[in-house]
Design a protein around this motif. Structure first.
Motif, PDB file in Angstrom:
ATOM      1  N   MET A   1       0.843  -1.204   0.000  1.00 15.71           N
ATOM      2  CA  MET A   1       0.000   0.000   0.000  1.00 15.71           C
ATOM      3  C   MET A   1       0.873   1.247   0.000  1.00 15.71           C
ATOM      4  O   MET A   1       1.986   1.254   0.538  1.00 15.71           O
ATOM      5  CB  MET A   1      -0.902   0.011   1.239  1.00 15.71           C
ATOM      6  CG  MET A   1      -1.980  -1.043   1.236  1.00 15.71           C
ATOM      7  SD  MET A   1      -3.279  -0.703   0.012  1.00 15.71           S
ATOM      8  CE  MET A   1      -4.023   0.757   0.711  1.00 15.71           C
ATOM      9  N   PHE A   2       0.336   2.335  -0.579  1.00 17.01           N
ATOM     10  CA  PHE A   2       1.012   3.611  -0.516  1.00 17.01           C
ATOM     11  C   PHE A   2       0.766   4.207   0.875  1.00 17.01           C
ATOM     12  O   PHE A   2      -0.327   4.660   1.191  1.00 17.01           O
ATOM     13  CB  PHE A   2       0.468   4.584  -1.574  1.00 17.01           C
ATOM     14  CG  PHE A   2       0.877   4.240  -2.966  1.00 17.01           C
ATOM     15  CD1 PHE A   2       2.146   4.548  -3.412  1.00 17.01           C
ATOM     16  CD2 PHE A   2      -0.003   3.628  -3.832  1.00 17.01           C
ATOM     17  CE1 PHE A   2       2.528   4.245  -4.713  1.00 17.01           C
ATOM     18  CE2 PHE A   2       0.372   3.325  -5.130  1.00 17.01           C
ATOM     19  CZ  PHE A   2       1.644   3.627  -5.556  1.00 17.01           C
ATOM     20  N   ASN A   3       1.790   4.193   1.715  1.00 17.79           N
ATOM     21  CA  ASN A   3       1.648   4.743   3.060  1.00 17.79           C
ATOM     22  C   ASN A   3       2.983   5.351   3.456  1.00 17.79           C
ATOM     23  O   ASN A   3       3.879   4.663   3.941  1.00 17.79           O
ATOM     24  CB  ASN A   3       1.222   3.654   4.043  1.00 17.79           C
ATOM     25  CG  ASN A   3       0.966   4.214   5.429  1.00 17.79           C
ATOM     26  OD1 ASN A   3       0.814   5.422   5.600  1.00 17.79           O
ATOM     27  ND2 ASN A   3       0.916   3.330   6.422  1.00 17.79           N
ATOM     28  N   PHE A   4       3.121   6.645   3.226  1.00 12.45           N
ATOM     29  CA  PHE A   4       4.405   7.298   3.415  1.00 12.45           C
ATOM     30  C   PHE A   4       4.373   8.143   4.683  1.00 12.45           C
ATOM     31  O   PHE A   4       3.710   9.177   4.738  1.00 12.45           O
ATOM     32  CB  PHE A   4       4.743   8.191   2.223  1.00 12.45           C
ATOM     33  CG  PHE A   4       4.671   7.478   0.891  1.00 12.45           C
ATOM     34  CD1 PHE A   4       5.215   6.212   0.736  1.00 12.45           C
ATOM     35  CD2 PHE A   4       4.056   8.072  -0.188  1.00 12.45           C
ATOM     36  CE1 PHE A   4       5.152   5.554  -0.478  1.00 12.45           C
ATOM     37  CE2 PHE A   4       3.995   7.430  -1.414  1.00 12.45           C
ATOM     38  CZ  PHE A   4       4.545   6.163  -1.551  1.00 12.45           C
ATOM     39  N   ASN A   5       5.081   7.699   5.716  1.00 10.83           N
ATOM     40  CA  ASN A   5       5.141   8.445   6.963  1.00 10.83           C
ATOM     41  C   ASN A   5       6.264   9.476   6.955  1.00 10.83           C
ATOM     42  O   ASN A   5       6.194  10.484   7.655  1.00 10.83           O
ATOM     43  CB  ASN A   5       5.328   7.489   8.151  1.00 10.83           C
ATOM     44  CG  ASN A   5       4.143   6.541   8.307  1.00 10.83           C
ATOM     45  OD1 ASN A   5       3.006   6.960   8.152  1.00 10.83           O
ATOM     46  ND2 ASN A   5       4.421   5.285   8.611  1.00 10.83           N
ATOM     47  N   THR A   6       7.297   9.221   6.181  1.00  9.54           N
ATOM     48  CA  THR A   6       8.442  10.130   6.107  1.00  9.54           C
ATOM     49  C   THR A   6       8.900  10.223   4.660  1.00  9.54           C
ATOM     50  O   THR A   6       8.587   9.344   3.844  1.00  9.54           O
ATOM     51  CB  THR A   6       9.612   9.610   6.960  1.00  9.54           C
ATOM     52  OG1 THR A   6      10.098   8.383   6.381  1.00  9.54           O
ATOM     53  CG2 THR A   6       9.177   9.363   8.405  1.00  9.54           C
ATOM     54  N   PRO A   7       9.638  11.284   4.302  1.00  5.99           N
ATOM     55  CA  PRO A   7      10.184  11.370   2.942  1.00  5.99           C
ATOM     56  C   PRO A   7      11.044  10.158   2.592  1.00  5.99           C
ATOM     57  O   PRO A   7      11.035   9.690   1.457  1.00  5.99           O
ATOM     58  CB  PRO A   7      11.011  12.658   2.983  1.00  5.99           C
ATOM     59  CG  PRO A   7      10.356  13.491   4.036  1.00  5.99           C
ATOM     60  CD  PRO A   7       9.904  12.511   5.078  1.00  5.99           C
ATOM     61  N   ARG A   8      11.792   9.643   3.566  1.00  6.89           N
ATOM     62  CA  ARG A   8      12.633   8.472   3.306  1.00  6.89           C
ATOM     63  C   ARG A   8      11.775   7.250   2.995  1.00  6.89           C
ATOM     64  O   ARG A   8      12.100   6.459   2.094  1.00  6.89           O
ATOM     65  CB  ARG A   8      13.520   8.187   4.523  1.00  6.89           C
ATOM     66  CG  ARG A   8      14.430   6.966   4.365  1.00  6.89           C
ATOM     67  CD  ARG A   8      15.349   7.093   3.169  1.00  6.89           C
ATOM     68  NE  ARG A   8      16.149   5.910   2.962  1.00  6.89           N
ATOM     69  CZ  ARG A   8      17.342   5.719   3.525  1.00  6.89           C
ATOM     70  NH1 ARG A   8      17.857   6.639   4.345  1.00  6.89           N
ATOM     71  NH2 ARG A   8      18.024   4.624   3.281  1.00  6.89           N
ATOM     72  N   ALA A   9      10.674   7.101   3.735  1.00  4.67           N
ATOM     73  CA  ALA A   9       9.772   5.970   3.476  1.00  4.67           C
ATOM     74  C   ALA A   9       9.166   6.087   2.079  1.00  4.67           C
ATOM     75  O   ALA A   9       9.026   5.086   1.363  1.00  4.67           O
ATOM     76  CB  ALA A   9       8.675   5.923   4.532  1.00  4.67           C
ATOM     77  N   LYS A  10       8.826   7.307   1.675  1.00  6.80           N
ATOM     78  CA  LYS A  10       8.287   7.531   0.338  1.00  6.80           C
ATOM     79  C   LYS A  10       9.308   7.175  -0.719  1.00  6.80           C
ATOM     80  O   LYS A  10       9.001   6.510  -1.713  1.00  6.80           O
ATOM     81  CB  LYS A  10       7.864   8.990   0.188  1.00  6.80           C
ATOM     82  CG  LYS A  10       7.306   9.349  -1.180  1.00  6.80           C
ATOM     83  CD  LYS A  10       6.877  10.803  -1.221  1.00  6.80           C
ATOM     84  CE  LYS A  10       6.308  11.175  -2.578  1.00  6.80           C
ATOM     85  NZ  LYS A  10       5.869  12.592  -2.632  1.00  6.80           N
ATOM     86  N   ASP A  11      10.550   7.595  -0.512  1.00  7.75           N
ATOM     87  CA  ASP A  11      11.611   7.302  -1.468  1.00  7.75           C
ATOM     88  C   ASP A  11      11.844   5.794  -1.576  1.00  7.75           C
ATOM     89  O   ASP A  11      11.978   5.254  -2.683  1.00  7.75           O
ATOM     90  CB  ASP A  11      12.903   8.005  -1.032  1.00  7.75           C
ATOM     91  CG  ASP A  11      14.001   7.918  -2.075  1.00  7.75           C
ATOM     92  OD1 ASP A  11      13.957   8.693  -3.043  1.00  7.75           O
ATOM     93  OD2 ASP A  11      14.907   7.055  -1.927  1.00  7.75           O
ATOM     94  N   ASP A  12      11.889   5.122  -0.437  1.00  6.49           N
ATOM     95  CA  ASP A  12      12.122   3.672  -0.436  1.00  6.49           C
ATOM     96  C   ASP A  12      10.985   2.929  -1.132  1.00  6.49           C
ATOM     97  O   ASP A  12      11.214   1.969  -1.883  1.00  6.49           O
ATOM     98  CB  ASP A  12      12.265   3.158   1.001  1.00  6.49           C
ATOM     99  CG  ASP A  12      13.576   3.597   1.646  1.00  6.49           C
ATOM    100  OD1 ASP A  12      14.489   4.023   0.908  1.00  6.49           O
ATOM    101  OD2 ASP A  12      13.671   3.523   2.891  1.00  6.49           O
ATOM    102  N   ALA A  13       9.745   3.375  -0.892  1.00 11.64           N
ATOM    103  CA  ALA A  13       8.597   2.714  -1.511  1.00 11.64           C
ATOM    104  C   ALA A  13       8.621   2.882  -3.026  1.00 11.64           C
ATOM    105  O   ALA A  13       8.341   1.939  -3.774  1.00 11.64           O
ATOM    106  CB  ALA A  13       7.300   3.274  -0.934  1.00 11.64           C
TER     107      ALA A  13
END
Length: 258
Positions: A1-13
């Protein structure tokens, strides 16, 4: 699922999704991944249309889809593509097309075009957007994403899908584009000058070779690409991205500085 808590998590996803796209080894695998991405972005339906040029004005169409099957059957059996405003706008624009704002892109929407959009809603696609994309090889793509019920969150989901679209498009092109014969540098040069309106004799003078040699390379290019004459060869190779602007002959018309 798209669930980005931090910019780093968004980048990793995003990196993980890009890796998945690159590792797709078949059209079926890519279609399965498209279904996952659409579901993660809360869309019920998707359709990725890929127009692969077979000539300057002719294309082969490939479709990745999870839309109501009766809609697809009705759409193609009745050739609704001829009046579909989303298709026409996608060839003209590069920006996302929000279906509820279609009047902003096309001021004088025809009755037939309006009917196509109304039919989409009747077939369970009440809210949606279309993402156009184009390549330097003459490939055109458009991704339709839609929902059964409108929730007004198109721009939010656009942020999730847009970074992945170029990777999806490139992978689809890689998987479905038939191999195109590679022209030699001299064949491309001869075709280029003929495309500029030069005769074989004039091209020979420019290139410093004989007219007979120019004709030899032109005939070779025609034969390689399965064309009937030099003009069809020019069109087909322009469409396939084999003939591109000469970087040494650019005319800089304007530079805008801050």
């Amino acid at each position: 699922m798209f669930n980005f808590n931090t910019p780093r998590a968004k980048d990793d996803a995003l990196r993980s999704r890009i890796t998945q796209i690159r590792e797709c080894s078949s059209a079926e695998a890519l279609n399965h991944l498209l279904a996952e991405l659409a579901a993660d972005a809360a869309f019920d339906h998707y359709q990725l249309n890929l127009f692969l040029p077979s000539g300057l004005l002719q294309s082969n169409l490939s479709i990745f889809s999870h839309e109501p099957s009766d809609w697809l059957d009705y759409y193609w059996s009745n050739q609704l593509v001829v009046d579909d405003p989303l298709v026409k706008l996608s060839f003209r624009l590069s920006q996302p097309i929000l279906w509820d704002e279609i009047g902003e892109y096309e001021k004088n929407l025809s009755a037939n075009a309006s009917a196509v959009m109304a039919l989409r809603s009747e077939y369970g696609m009440a809210e949606g957007m279309t993402l156009p994309i184009h390549s330097g090889q003459g490939h055109h793509g458009m991704m339709h994403l839609s929902r059964r019920e409108a929730n007004g969150e198109l721009l939010t989901t656009l942020e999730l899908i847009s970074p992945l679209l170029p990777y999806l498009f490139n992978k689809a092109c890689d998987l479905l584009t038939p191999p195109h014969p590679r022209l030699s540098d001299r064949e491309r040069e001869c075709l280029f000058w003929v495309s500029e309106g030069k005769t074989s004799w004039e091209a020979a003078r420019i290139l410093g070779i004989t007219e007979r040699t120019v004709n030899f390379h032109l005939n070779s290019a025609i034969r390689k690409t399965g064309c009937k004459n030099r003009y069809q060869a020019i069109a087909r190779n322009v469409a396939a991205g084999q003939l591109r602007p000469d970087m040494q002959r650019l005319n800089i018309t304007r530079i805008v500085k801050a």
